[in-house]
Design a protein around this motif. Structure first.
Motif, PDB file in Angstrom:
ATOM      1  N   THR A 140      85.368  75.470  10.389  1.00  0.00           N
ATOM      2  CA  THR A 140      85.106  76.776   9.785  1.00  0.00           C
ATOM      3  C   THR A 140      83.690  77.302   9.980  1.00  0.00           C
ATOM      4  O   THR A 140      83.457  78.489   9.738  1.00  0.00           O
ATOM      5  N   SER A 141      82.761  76.452  10.397  1.00  0.00           N
ATOM      6  CA  SER A 141      81.369  76.883  10.445  1.00  0.00           C
ATOM      7  C   SER A 141      80.661  76.277  11.652  1.00  0.00           C
ATOM      8  O   SER A 141      80.937  75.130  12.034  1.00  0.00           O
ATOM      9  N   VAL A 142      79.738  77.048  12.228  1.00  0.00           N
ATOM     10  CA  VAL A 142      78.889  76.548  13.311  1.00  0.00           C
ATOM     11  C   VAL A 142      77.457  76.955  13.023  1.00  0.00           C
ATOM     12  O   VAL A 142      77.163  78.148  12.905  1.00  0.00           O
ATOM     13  N   HIS A 143      76.575  75.981  12.865  1.00  0.00           N
ATOM     14  CA  HIS A 143      75.144  76.219  12.726  1.00  0.00           C
ATOM     15  C   HIS A 143      74.432  75.595  13.923  1.00  0.00           C
ATOM     16  O   HIS A 143      75.030  74.854  14.696  1.00  0.00           O
ATOM     17  N   ALA A 144      73.146  75.886  14.061  1.00  0.00           N
ATOM     18  CA  ALA A 144      72.419  75.382  15.235  1.00  0.00           C
ATOM     19  C   ALA A 144      70.993  74.999  14.884  1.00  0.00           C
ATOM     20  O   ALA A 144      70.341  75.645  14.058  1.00  0.00           O
ATOM     21  N   MET A 145      70.543  73.929  15.530  1.00  0.00           N
ATOM     22  CA  MET A 145      69.121  73.625  15.603  1.00  0.00           C
ATOM     23  C   MET A 145      68.569  74.466  16.749  1.00  0.00           C
ATOM     24  O   MET A 145      69.218  75.414  17.186  1.00  0.00           O
ATOM     25  N   GLN A 146      67.400  74.138  17.257  1.00  0.00           N
ATOM     26  CA  GLN A 146      66.873  74.910  18.372  1.00  0.00           C
ATOM     27  C   GLN A 146      66.185  73.987  19.374  1.00  0.00           C
ATOM     28  O   GLN A 146      64.978  73.792  19.360  1.00  0.00           O
ATOM     29  N   PHE A 147      67.026  73.390  20.237  1.00  0.00           N
ATOM     30  CA  PHE A 147      66.551  72.543  21.319  1.00  0.00           C
ATOM     31  C   PHE A 147      67.229  72.980  22.604  1.00  0.00           C
ATOM     32  O   PHE A 147      68.333  73.530  22.584  1.00  0.00           O
ATOM     33  N   GLU A 148      66.606  72.704  23.737  1.00  0.00           N
ATOM     34  CA  GLU A 148      67.311  72.684  25.009  1.00  0.00           C
ATOM     35  C   GLU A 148      67.834  71.256  25.198  1.00  0.00           C
ATOM     36  O   GLU A 148      67.268  70.301  24.633  1.00  0.00           O
ATOM     37  N   PRO A 149      68.918  71.077  25.970  1.00  0.00           N
ATOM     38  CA  PRO A 149      69.474  69.724  26.134  1.00  0.00           C
ATOM     39  C   PRO A 149      68.442  68.686  26.565  1.00  0.00           C
ATOM     40  O   PRO A 149      68.440  67.556  26.069  1.00  0.00           O
ATOM     41  N   GLY A 150      67.563  69.059  27.484  1.00  0.00           N
ATOM     42  CA  GLY A 150      66.570  68.107  27.974  1.00  0.00           C
ATOM     43  C   GLY A 150      65.594  67.661  26.912  1.00  0.00           C
ATOM     44  O   GLY A 150      65.060  66.545  26.966  1.00  0.00           O
ATOM     45  N   GLN A 151      65.339  68.520  25.899  1.00  0.00           N
ATOM     46  CA  GLN A 151      64.408  68.149  24.837  1.00  0.00           C
ATOM     47  C   GLN A 151      64.981  67.056  23.946  1.00  0.00           C
ATOM     48  O   GLN A 151      64.256  66.180  23.477  1.00  0.00           O
ATOM     49  N   VAL A 152      66.284  67.097  23.697  1.00  0.00           N
ATOM     50  CA  VAL A 152      66.896  66.067  22.869  1.00  0.00           C
ATOM     51  C   VAL A 152      66.893  64.722  23.596  1.00  0.00           C
ATOM     52  O   VAL A 152      66.773  63.668  22.975  1.00  0.00           O
ATOM     53  N   LEU A 153      67.001  64.759  24.923  1.00  0.00           N
ATOM     54  CA  LEU A 153      66.948  63.516  25.695  1.00  0.00           C
ATOM     55  C   LEU A 153      65.666  62.737  25.414  1.00  0.00           C
ATOM     56  O   LEU A 153      65.658  61.503  25.441  1.00  0.00           O
ATOM     57  N   ALA A 154      64.585  63.467  25.136  1.00  0.00           N
ATOM     58  CA  ALA A 154      63.291  62.826  24.903  1.00  0.00           C
ATOM     59  C   ALA A 154      63.273  62.000  23.621  1.00  0.00           C
ATOM     60  O   ALA A 154      62.360  61.198  23.414  1.00  0.00           O
ATOM     61  N   ALA A 155      64.265  62.179  22.741  1.00  0.00           N
ATOM     62  CA  ALA A 155      64.277  61.452  21.476  1.00  0.00           C
ATOM     63  C   ALA A 155      64.780  60.020  21.624  1.00  0.00           C
ATOM     64  O   ALA A 155      64.553  59.197  20.734  1.00  0.00           O
TER      65      ALA A 155
END
Length: 257
Positions: A140-155
């Protein structure tokens, strides 16, 4: 059993991610199941529908290659499921995808699910997915953080960055739980794998589900059922199989044209 796991990240740009992914897949696979990870170059580094379309073409070709190479099933390890229906219309092996399998399984865990994706530009895509799967009253709901895919890889490989992403996820997820969402879905294979390091991950009483093992188990089950009684996709409408000459034409056409 041999499964082709199609990532939208290539090994060159996501070496640490691939290391974690391979270890996770080896841990969750049934005895005797071999899962091979394949990537896309250039990888899905920017959140945009045109990138999804470009990747989808390679995914469809890879599904054909997987079947011809003797794989028993093809897994689209990308939440946006780009190319999913087309893959099912060109091969006879099971095609299972991260987004669809995760959303369907979430329906068994609670009446209302919500997605927290990594980038706002994915929100329209997810809404289309939810509608395509007929799950508008369940997801029922979609929210978002604010990353590009490559930025999350750095975690990957950093507890500090993992905690930072977890906190941002919870910031977006908490309002959903307060509104009655019962199950939380990280909108992507990358955050799912990242959060797999967290045991019994919840926001309040809502479980945060990792769709990777769900999808692998769905693929293994599909292969077992096909072997047992020949069960496979319908060829009536959505997944009518393309003629061999049309598949060959698609496979031989230059990329991007």
């Amino acid at each position: 059993m041999r499964l082709w796991y199609q990532s939208f990240v290539d090994e060159e740009n996501g070496a640490t991610y691939w290391k974690y992914l391979r270890a996770h897949l080896a841990q969750i696979a049934d005895p005797g199941t071999e899962i091979e990870v394949h990537g896309i170059t250039p990888y899905d580094s920017y959140a945009h529908p045109i990138v999804e379309m470009r990747c989808a073409r390679e995914v469809i070709c890879n599904a054909v290659r997987a079947e011809r190479a003797g794989y028993d099933a093809f897994i689209i390890g990308h939440f946006q499921d780009a190319g999913l229906y087309e893959c099912r219309s060109v091969v006879d092996i099971p095609v299972v995808s991260l987004g669809e399998a995760t959303m369907l399984h979430a329906c068994t865990l609670g009446q209302r699910s919500g997605i927290v994706t990594i980038n706002r530009r994915f929100i329209p895509w997810f809404r289309h997915q939810i509608g395509k799967y007929g799950l508008g009253e369940r997801v029922t709901s979609v929210h978002a953080m604010q990353f590009e895919p490559g930025q999350v890889l750095a975690a990957f490989g950093s507890e500090e960055r993992l905690e930072a992403v977890r906190a941002l996820f919870e910031e977006q997820a908490r309002p959903l739980v307060d509104q009655g969402v019962e199950v939380l879905i990280p909108g992507g294979g990358i955050p799912m794998l990242l959060f797999s390091q967290l045991i019994e991950h919840r926001v309040g009483e809502a479980p945060v589900i990792n769709g990777i093992p769900i999808t692998v188990k769905a693929a293994e089950t599909a292969v077992k059922l096909k072997r047992q009684n020949g069960l496979s996709v319908s060829r009536v409408a959505e997944y009518v199989k393309a003629p061999d000459e049309i598949i060959e034409e698609f496979m031989s056409h230059p990329k991007g044209l």
